[in-house]
Design a protein around this motif. Sequence first.
Motif, mmCIF file in Angstrom:
data_model
loop_
_atom_site.group_PDB
_atom_site.id
_atom_site.type_symbol
_atom_site.label_atom_id
_atom_site.label_comp_id
_atom_site.label_asym_id
_atom_site.label_seq_id
_atom_site.Cartn_x
_atom_site.Cartn_y
_atom_site.Cartn_z
ATOM 1 N N SER B 96 0.838 -1.211 0.000
ATOM 2 C CA SER B 96 0.000 0.000 0.000
ATOM 3 C C SER B 96 0.864 1.249 0.000
ATOM 4 C CB SER B 96 -0.890 0.044 1.254
ATOM 5 O OG SER B 96 -1.660 -1.126 1.351
ATOM 6 N N ARG B 97 0.497 2.205 -0.860
ATOM 7 C CA ARG B 97 1.212 3.487 -0.859
ATOM 8 C C ARG B 97 0.438 4.504 -0.044
ATOM 9 N NH1 ARG B 97 4.157 4.627 -6.570
ATOM 10 N NH2 ARG B 97 2.137 4.151 -7.459
ATOM 11 N N ARG B 99 0.077 8.556 1.561
ATOM 12 C CA ARG B 99 0.449 9.932 1.257
ATOM 13 C C ARG B 99 1.144 10.578 2.444
ATOM 14 N NH1 ARG B 99 -3.483 11.007 4.211
ATOM 15 N NH2 ARG B 99 -5.596 11.721 3.761
ATOM 16 N N TRP B 101 1.382 13.995 3.223
ATOM 17 C CA TRP B 101 1.136 15.366 3.652
ATOM 18 C C TRP B 101 2.514 16.044 3.806
ATOM 19 C CZ3 TRP B 101 -3.222 17.425 2.411
ATOM 20 C CH2 TRP B 101 -4.435 16.782 2.580
ATOM 21 N N LEU B 239 6.847 8.377 -4.991
ATOM 22 C CA LEU B 239 6.249 9.134 -6.090
ATOM 23 C C LEU B 239 5.894 10.539 -5.604
ATOM 24 C CD1 LEU B 239 3.776 7.999 -8.730
ATOM 25 C CD2 LEU B 239 3.049 9.879 -7.283
ATOM 26 N N VAL B 240 6.371 11.531 -6.346
ATOM 27 C CA VAL B 240 6.042 12.920 -6.019
ATOM 28 C C VAL B 240 5.007 13.398 -7.039
ATOM 29 C CG1 VAL B 240 6.959 15.249 -5.663
ATOM 30 C CG2 VAL B 240 8.417 13.262 -5.217
ATOM 31 N N GLU B 241 3.959 14.048 -6.566
ATOM 32 C CA GLU B 241 2.951 14.584 -7.484
ATOM 33 C C GLU B 241 3.309 16.029 -7.875
ATOM 34 O OE1 GLU B 241 -1.020 12.054 -6.623
ATOM 35 O OE2 GLU B 241 -0.624 13.619 -5.149
ATOM 36 N N PHE B 242 2.511 16.608 -8.774
ATOM 37 C CA PHE B 242 2.821 17.926 -9.348
ATOM 38 C C PHE B 242 1.590 18.816 -9.371
ATOM 39 C CE2 PHE B 242 5.792 14.890 -10.997
ATOM 40 C CZ PHE B 242 6.990 15.554 -11.072
ATOM 41 N N LEU B 249 4.878 18.777 -6.035
ATOM 42 C CA LEU B 249 4.187 19.125 -4.789
ATOM 43 C C LEU B 249 5.044 18.670 -3.598
ATOM 44 C CD1 LEU B 249 0.470 18.376 -5.755
ATOM 45 C CD2 LEU B 249 1.587 20.609 -5.490
ATOM 46 N N TYR B 253 2.555 16.508 -1.159
ATOM 47 C CA TYR B 253 2.046 15.279 -1.777
ATOM 48 C C TYR B 253 3.135 14.389 -2.351
ATOM 49 C CZ TYR B 253 -2.964 16.097 -1.388
ATOM 50 O OH TYR B 253 -4.240 16.262 -0.914
ATOM 51 N N PHE B 255 4.167 10.115 -2.155
ATOM 52 C CA PHE B 255 3.621 8.816 -1.760
ATOM 53 C C PHE B 255 4.731 7.780 -1.640
ATOM 54 C CE2 PHE B 255 -0.177 10.868 -2.979
ATOM 55 C CZ PHE B 255 -1.237 10.151 -2.445
#
Lengths: 96, 378
Positions: B96-97, B99, B101, B239-242, B249, B253, B255
């Motif tokens: 499970s990944r 988040r 914060w 994993l980094v979100e954008f 982010l 954000y 994961f």
Amino acid sequence: MRRRIALGAALLLLGVGGFYYARMRGMAAIGAGYVAKEVCSCVFVGGRSFDSCRPDVPESMDRVQAELLPDGVHAFVTGLASRVARFEPGFGCTLR
Amino acid sequence: MVIGRTFAGVLLTALLCGPAQGGTPLPPQPPGVPWPTASWPEGRADVTDAAAFQRAQEQLFEPKGRGGLPDTRALLVVQGGRLVFERYAEGFGPESRFRSWSMAKSVTQALVGILVREGRLALDDPAPVPAWRADGDPRGALTLRHLLTMTSGLDNADGGDGPDSFVARLLFGDLSADTAGNAEQVALVYAPGTHWAYSTGTSQIVAAIVARQVGGGREGFRAFVERELATPVGASSLLVEFDAGGTPLGGGYTFATARDWARLGLLYLRDGRWDAARILPEGWVDFSRSVTVLPSNAVYGAHFWVNGEPALDQFRPLRAGLDAFEMSGNAGQFVVIVPDRDLVVVRLGEMQRFTWPELSDALSDLIDAFPQRAEPTP
């Protein structure tokens, strides 16, 4: 004189109403953005089901509705706000 | 005039306050314990108080939120480099990944560290932000050190939980399309280095600096994270979100699986070294846990929290007196690094039923159940 008072009251009401409307719109916009982003990432990056993800959003945002799209999540408060977060493999979810 | 005040402020801060350096020596990987690059070596927990440990871990999985799930979704303990405890809520597991914060901020800090090691960024140079480079712009004096210690003085503090707060607008509202640009375009309201204020916007500015330095847009950033951080430590789920404009982010954000969050914690516990390689430059971890002592700050290092008696109105991550520093994020995300017990503790999940003090106490109790290492003879 009476007309003036009535006009003043109407303007005041309009002002207060406008203030609350703007405030509600602002809150709805944040809520829609929050729900779209959080649920999209939870489902597509976290690998969980939509139904499992939704209750993780704070109760204060229960009035925001959400629907699962093939590649993201659309969240909205009817008449006030609407946001979409889209998932791309390798980049996660992005709020549009 | 403003520039003069700025320099005076920096000088005064350096002279009067200065960062509280160092702390307990960081324990090396014990001989014979393999690095968890491919898989985690396992072991038995060595606890001084088994009942207290049991009580604390059960307590962490006790409060259940409205989805019927416990607030805590994952709890891991790494002791002496071995995974000695691992528990998940039903429906979650090692794959499970979760988040981050604000724990994302600490990952962003690691990326800055890597670029500093490579000589591509320097802590005390003017921060490379094109928007601040105009002649006479007081923000031109800001350094990465100011940004990482949350002492920039920029008017972009998070400002609470409400929908009007800067952080809510930045991540979810009208500022979300260009997080870094919007966080940069604010006034300097304190001289750099003189006032602490927690700011996700500042971390977005830092993330954008990293992305510009690395080059290649989102693809370039992702490749850099994989090559320089995730792959060397075996954190393949990272994993980094954008944002919509392509800024990572890095303030909120990121994961990873619980096991990969533990790997990132171990990297800091081992002083930025991993097996034969040095990933973070020498002294970087000490910088991470050095508190810039100010009237407004007693418990924040450099994109990491440190434990102690918080300044007025400042958030308290874990019990004061615990020899630990940690990544910490909204809803009780924790990667706690405990040098004097050679521990990494990961707690991930939500905070619907828990309050911060309850969660903080339970986690502190859990850590307290582990023995302190015997001090090596000098």
